[in-house]
Design a protein around this motif. Structure first.
Motif, PDB file in Angstrom:
ATOM      1  N   ARG A 103       2.279   1.652  -3.520  1.00 39.50           N
ATOM      2  CA  ARG A 103       1.236   2.135  -4.441  1.00 39.50           C
ATOM      3  C   ARG A 103       0.973   3.620  -4.213  1.00 39.50           C
ATOM      4  O   ARG A 103       0.833   4.394  -5.158  1.00 39.50           O
ATOM      5  CB  ARG A 103      -0.054   1.329  -4.255  1.00 39.50           C
ATOM      6  N   HIS A 104       0.946   4.031  -2.958  1.00 44.11           N
ATOM      7  CA  HIS A 104       0.719   5.444  -2.640  1.00 44.11           C
ATOM      8  C   HIS A 104       1.867   6.294  -3.202  1.00 44.11           C
ATOM      9  O   HIS A 104       1.627   7.355  -3.786  1.00 44.11           O
ATOM     10  CB  HIS A 104       0.616   5.656  -1.122  1.00 44.11           C
ATOM     11  N   GLN A 105       3.078   5.807  -3.054  1.00 44.84           N
ATOM     12  CA  GLN A 105       4.250   6.536  -3.568  1.00 44.84           C
ATOM     13  C   GLN A 105       4.144   6.725  -5.080  1.00 44.84           C
ATOM     14  O   GLN A 105       4.332   7.808  -5.601  1.00 44.84           O
ATOM     15  CB  GLN A 105       5.532   5.784  -3.215  1.00 44.84           C
ATOM     16  N   ARG A 106       3.829   5.645  -5.796  1.00 45.13           N
ATOM     17  CA  ARG A 106       3.734   5.718  -7.265  1.00 45.13           C
ATOM     18  C   ARG A 106       2.585   6.612  -7.716  1.00 45.13           C
ATOM     19  O   ARG A 106       2.711   7.359  -8.678  1.00 45.13           O
ATOM     20  CB  ARG A 106       3.552   4.316  -7.850  1.00 45.13           C
ATOM     21  N   SER A 107       1.461   6.574  -6.995  1.00 44.71           N
ATOM     22  CA  SER A 107       0.261   7.290  -7.444  1.00 44.71           C
ATOM     23  C   SER A 107       0.192   8.740  -6.971  1.00 44.71           C
ATOM     24  O   SER A 107      -0.428   9.560  -7.638  1.00 44.71           O
ATOM     25  CB  SER A 107      -0.990   6.567  -6.944  1.00 44.71           C
ATOM     26  N   HIS A 108       0.782   9.048  -5.832  1.00 47.07           N
ATOM     27  CA  HIS A 108       0.527  10.357  -5.226  1.00 47.07           C
ATOM     28  C   HIS A 108       1.751  11.231  -4.960  1.00 47.07           C
ATOM     29  O   HIS A 108       1.583  12.399  -4.613  1.00 47.07           O
ATOM     30  CB  HIS A 108      -0.239  10.168  -3.912  1.00 47.07           C
ATOM     31  N   LEU A 109       2.937  10.699  -5.091  1.00 50.03           N
ATOM     32  CA  LEU A 109       4.110  11.531  -4.839  1.00 50.03           C
ATOM     33  C   LEU A 109       4.657  12.080  -6.147  1.00 50.03           C
ATOM     34  O   LEU A 109       4.823  11.334  -7.112  1.00 50.03           O
ATOM     35  CB  LEU A 109       5.208  10.725  -4.138  1.00 50.03           C
ATOM     36  N   PRO A 110       4.957  13.384  -6.189  1.00 50.84           N
ATOM     37  CA  PRO A 110       5.540  13.946  -7.411  1.00 50.84           C
ATOM     38  C   PRO A 110       6.923  13.348  -7.674  1.00 50.84           C
ATOM     39  O   PRO A 110       7.618  12.935  -6.729  1.00 50.84           O
ATOM     40  CB  PRO A 110       5.642  15.445  -7.122  1.00 50.84           C
ATOM     41  N   PRO A 111       7.345  13.304  -8.926  1.00 48.86           N
ATOM     42  CA  PRO A 111       8.643  12.698  -9.266  1.00 48.86           C
ATOM     43  C   PRO A 111       9.818  13.342  -8.536  1.00 48.86           C
ATOM     44  O   PRO A 111      10.760  12.660  -8.148  1.00 48.86           O
ATOM     45  CB  PRO A 111       8.761  12.908 -10.777  1.00 48.86           C
ATOM     46  N   GLN A 112       9.761  14.672  -8.309  1.00 48.54           N
ATOM     47  CA  GLN A 112      10.866  15.345  -7.622  1.00 48.54           C
ATOM     48  C   GLN A 112      11.014  14.826  -6.181  1.00 48.54           C
ATOM     49  O   GLN A 112      12.119  14.595  -5.704  1.00 48.54           O
ATOM     50  CB  GLN A 112      10.647  16.885  -7.569  1.00 48.54           C
TER      51      GLN A 112
ATOM     52  N   ALA B  37       0.838  -1.206   0.000  1.00 48.54           N
ATOM     53  CA  ALA B  37       0.000   0.000   0.000  1.00 48.54           C
ATOM     54  C   ALA B  37       0.871   1.254   0.000  1.00 48.54           C
ATOM     55  O   ALA B  37       0.555   2.249  -0.668  1.00 48.54           O
ATOM     56  CB  ALA B  37      -0.930  -0.001   1.208  1.00 48.54           C
ATOM     57  N   ILE B  38       1.972   1.203   0.725  1.00 51.44           N
ATOM     58  CA  ILE B  38       2.884   2.356   0.771  1.00 51.44           C
ATOM     59  C   ILE B  38       3.505   2.574  -0.607  1.00 51.44           C
ATOM     60  O   ILE B  38       3.576   3.702  -1.099  1.00 51.44           O
ATOM     61  CB  ILE B  38       3.964   2.156   1.852  1.00 51.44           C
TER      62      ILE B  38
END
Length: 143
Positions: free
Chosen positions: A8-17, A5-6
């Protein structure tokens, strides 16, 4: 929360920078001299705050006539002052300060003064106020 889940959250919601920054690790562009100065000031401030509490504890021990507690608090004051002296020695070399307030003879004198002045509460408060002033501002010249 699962590890998946962590991710998936990183891939979906964190900006690339932000993801890149997290992958790169902590910022290593630290000004060591500035950090040392800030930490030294913080350490000194905490030592002073702790010393104030130790002096208050010493007053309690003296008022209770507990010379054993007074001696233990005086030992902690000695350690606090020694550490403060070492810290300030790095900042201002060549300065020597002798603090008699942690000497056993001075502690004994304060305990005996409090005992002797017990029947005279106003005098005891006046002497305690002078002693406190001398401890907090040792180089102040009384008017």
């Amino acid at each position: 929360m699962s590890t998946d889940a962590i991710y998936r959250h990183q891939r979906s919601h964190l900006p690339p920078q932000l993801r890149a920054k997290l992958l790169a690790g902590p910022d290593t562009a630290i000004d060591i001299d500035r950090l040392k100065e800030t930490e030294s000031q913080s350490l000194l401030a905490n030592l002073v705050a702790l010393r104030n509490r130790l002096f208050a504890s010493l007053d309690v021990a003296e008022e209770a006539g507990d010379s054993g507690m007074a001696a233990r608090v005086a030992a902690q004051l000695h350690k606090n002052l020694e550490l403060t002296g070492r810290l300030l020695g790095d900042l201002a070399t060549g300065t020597t300060i002798t603090n008699v307030t942690v000497l056993p003879a001075y502690v004994h004198l304060r305990v005996e003064l409090v005992r002797a002045l017990a029947p005279f509460p106003e005098a005891r408060q006046a002497v305690a106020a002078v002693a406190e002033t001398m401890v907090r501002q040792p180089f102040a010249v009384p008017a």
